[in-house]
Design an enzyme around this catalytic site. Structure first.
Site, PDB file in Angstrom:
ATOM      1  N   GLU A  28      -1.031   4.268  -8.070  1.00 62.77           N
ATOM      2  CA  GLU A  28      -0.538   5.689  -6.902  1.00 62.77           C
ATOM      3  C   GLU A  28       0.204   6.352  -7.937  1.00 62.77           C
ATOM      4  O   GLU A  28       0.941   5.666  -7.811  1.00 62.77           O
ATOM      5  CB  GLU A  28      -0.425   4.431  -5.793  1.00 62.77           C
ATOM      6  CG  GLU A  28      -0.673   6.207  -4.423  1.00 62.77           C
ATOM      7  CD  GLU A  28      -2.053   5.731  -3.642  1.00 62.77           C
ATOM      8  OE1 GLU A  28      -1.840   6.332  -2.122  1.00 62.77           O
ATOM      9  OE2 GLU A  28      -3.205   5.158  -3.942  1.00 62.77           O
ATOM     10  N   LYS A  66       1.138  -1.460  -0.178  1.00 60.11           N
ATOM     11  CA  LYS A  66       0.295  -0.125   0.299  1.00 60.11           C
ATOM     12  C   LYS A  66       0.642   0.674  -0.181  1.00 60.11           C
ATOM     13  O   LYS A  66       1.098   1.598   0.801  1.00 60.11           O
ATOM     14  CB  LYS A  66      -0.629  -0.333   0.840  1.00 60.11           C
ATOM     15  CG  LYS A  66      -1.895   1.083   1.133  1.00 60.11           C
ATOM     16  CD  LYS A  66      -2.630   1.356   2.220  1.00 60.11           C
ATOM     17  CE  LYS A  66      -3.605   1.990   2.137  1.00 60.11           C
ATOM     18  NZ  LYS A  66      -3.310   3.540   1.274  1.00 60.11           N
ATOM     19  N   LYS A 124      -7.241  -3.207   3.134  1.00 63.21           N
ATOM     20  CA  LYS A 124      -5.942  -2.905   3.726  1.00 63.21           C
ATOM     21  C   LYS A 124      -5.147  -2.307   5.090  1.00 63.21           C
ATOM     22  O   LYS A 124      -6.098  -2.351   5.952  1.00 63.21           O
ATOM     23  CB  LYS A 124      -5.915  -1.159   3.070  1.00 63.21           C
ATOM     24  CG  LYS A 124      -6.937  -0.080   3.987  1.00 63.21           C
ATOM     25  CD  LYS A 124      -7.224   1.045   3.446  1.00 63.21           C
ATOM     26  CE  LYS A 124      -8.120   1.963   4.274  1.00 63.21           C
ATOM     27  NZ  LYS A 124      -8.432   3.252   3.791  1.00 63.21           N
TER      28      LYS A 124
END
Length: 613
Positions: free
Chosen positions: A330, A278, A476
């Site tokens: 991202e 992440k 997550k």
């Protein structure tokens, strides 16, 4: 003749007085049936709380401060009367309704077409001085009820308990279509009015994908421990094996899980998971390769704003790709030498900037770390399982990563710059592995943190991509201090060296359609950030009480705290102990802040939670 605005306002008033979803849908359906195709298209857009469509880049840029001035001028109310009306009603539109009752009666002359034109004129006007006379003219012609909902629409807060999904259902029921057909057409075109017209004409099946409007982002559910991650993921895999559709509403899905439960062991569930890092950056959706607009690239944030100006090197890098695609990923600050992400603080200075200097580009290089592929060539891939989307993404990256090495800085200032340091791929494939054990998950989290990333993502390999949905298919894992994403509702002048700037912020979480204050923080931001927020809050003030002002709920913060306590200090019933601001979440829309339910979950999981009285 276009439909009267007064009738639209009366519908909004009816919708605001009932909490029954089916009743709301019936009211909207009956109203749409009474309109022409053109007016129905306008009405669906306005009912969803939007002055313009998703594919329309225009904005009104009308703040609470300007609207308050106009209301005060037209009603003759002084600051005390304005404050009292606002406190009675809780929003400026309802306050205007009260204050305009004393005005001379206004004839009902405005139509939906008039409002469409007026909003276009306001958007085109430059600055408060250009917009104010147009606002005065519009609201002067409005009845009190019309003014109430015009102000709500312009301020982006209708508060009638109607989400776009309900408007979509009403369109389907009004024109004998399936809700799924309507939703899909809107996702493809990005235009609610266009889809309304298509539903009326019976041509929803002719909707085609249009690049350069943001699709909704699929969201992940947070978990704090490996044990919690495995438990919740096992529930998800059991539901998948039971044939419970991910497209069902969450409450239906939960009921189906119970009815058709299939025994799934944690080990079986784990082996159906994909594991990723992440990243600590800005979630973004990248559109490129449209043959109708060669070289065009767009970057959208989670709140569907175009953020390409803040990351020009990504626009330059991806304009060389001619294969139509939509990537989910991202944006991260990147160290090309070590091939690893830099902390979010390195990236923060880039956010919200319309001009990025060459020095800033060199100091903080950025890349797009792709972890999903939503559209390729002429096919929308959302209904394909993650394993297939991942395979297509790997092939896409292999084909195009070299092309993204070419970032050509524009402008005469850069003609003689040695840009060899810019030559590294700006498209990075997010590493992903199949999960095989709980020990591997624990180890992967530690290794991800060592690489400077936030934690790890756990994704079901058979999951479809669900725009705007948060479920157990994506989890997550972040082991940090408790944090909440909140929205600022009040700002106060500081003390000492912060006298003269709005540095103390009261913030709220969501409770249904309401915002409930839960704390106040004044530490964690830089002086430069506080200066920027001071200017912003002055422009977006709802009520000014001297040292403290209520502000439009537009700025999202991520706040950390030691623990959470029951308290009657705030209307949420909770208070945060030692809250501090981690960062401004410019990438996150207000609709996605944390809920009161989430705050209560954190409260109940605290090991040192005090006993409730």
């Amino acid at each position: 003749m276009s439909a009267p605005l007064q009738r639209f306002a009366e519908l909004c008033e009816q919708l605001s007085t009932t909490n029954k979803k089916l009743e709301k849908r019936s009211l909207i359906t009956d109203y749409l049936k009474s309109l022409t195709s053109e007016d129905a298209s306008r009405a669906t857009l306005f009912l969803s709380g939007q002055p313009f469509t998703e594919i329309d880049s225009r904005t009104l840029n009308v703040g609470g401060s300007l609207l308050s001035k106009v209301v005060s001028h037209l009603s003759g109310a002084d600051q005390t009367a304005m404050y009292a009306a606002y406190r009675r009603n809780g929003d400026l539109g309802a306050a205007a309704f009260d204050l305009f009752q004393s005005r001379q009666k206004v004839p009902q002359v405005l139509t939906l077409k008039d409002i469409e034109r007026a909003l276009e004129d306001i958007a085109a006007a430059k600055g408060p001085t250009g917009k104010q006379p147009r606002l005065l003219d519009l609201l002067e012609k409005s009845t009190p009820l019309e003014a109430k909902y015009l102000i709500k629409l312009m301020s982006g807060d209708m508060r009638i308990g109607v989400k776009q999904s309900l408007v979509e259902e009403a369109i389907a029921f009004a024109y004998s279509a399936q809700p799924a057909e309507v939703r899909r057409a809107i996702m493809l075109t990005g235009s609610l009015p266009e889809v309304t017209a298509m539903a009326i004409a019976g041509t929803l099946n002719e909707a085609h994908m249009r690049l350069f409007h943001a699709l909704g982002f699929m969201l992940a559910s947070p978990v704090a421990t490996v044990e919690e991650a495995i438990e919740r993921f096992t529930e998800e895999i059991a539901a998948e094996r039971s044939g419970v559709s991910e497209a069902l509403p969450e409450e239906e899905r939960l009921a189906k899980r119970v009815e058709t439960a299939v025994d799934t062991t944690p080990l079986q569930a784990i082996r159906e998971a994909q594991l990723e890092d992440k990243y600590d950056g800005v979630r973004a959706q990248l559109h490129c390769g449209d043959p109708r607009e060669p070289g065009r690239v767009a970057l959208f944030s989670r709140n569907r704003e175009d953020i390409g100006e803040s990351f020009p090197e990504l626009i330059e890098a991806f304009e060389h790709i001619s294969e139509p695609a939509i990537l989910d990923g991202e944006i991260v600050a990147w160290n090309p030498t070590d091939q690893r992400a830099l902390p979010f603080t390195s990236l923060q200075q880039r956010l919200g900037r319309k001009r990025v200097s060459r020095e800033m580009r060199e100091r903080t290089p950025v890349v797009f770390v792709a972890f999903d592929l939503l559209y390729l060539k002429e096919e929308l891939l959302l209904e394909r399982p993650l394993s297939e989307r991942r395979s297509a993404l790997e092939q896409f990256t292999e084909s195009h990563e070299t092309a993204t090495m070419n970032c050509v800085q524009r402008g005469q200032a850069d003609l003689f710059v040695d840009d060899t340091n810019d030559h590294f791929p700006r498209l990075i494939l997010a590493p992903a592995v199949q999960l095989r054990s709980a020990e591997q998950l624990n180890r992967a989290y530690t290794e991800a943190r060592a690489r400077g990333n936030e934690g790890v993502m756990l994704k079901a390999r058979l999951s479809i991509y669900q725009p705007g949905r948060r479920g157990l298919a994506w989890l997550k894992l972040k082991r940090e201090l408790a944090t909440l994403d909140v929205v600022v509702t009040g700002a106060e002048y500081g003390h000492g060296r912060r006298v003269g700037v709005l540095s103390d912020y009261t913030f709220a979480v969501r409770d249904g359609d309401e915002l409930k204050n839960i704390g106040k923080a004044y530490s964690g931001l830089t002086d430069a950030e506080i200066d920027e927020l001071t200017a912003f809050f002055k422009e977006h003030t709802l009520e000014d009480f001297g040292g403290f002002r209520t502000v439009e709920p537009l700025i999202v913060l991520e706040v950390a705290f030691n623990n959470i306590m029951r308290s009657d200090r705030h209307d949420s019933g909770f208070a945060l102990r030692f809250p501090r601001i981690l960062r401004i979440r410019i990438d996150k829309p207000v609709s996605e802040i944390d809920t009161l339910e989430r705050a209560e979950e954190i409260y109940n999981t605290q090991p040192d939670k005090p006993q409730d009285s």
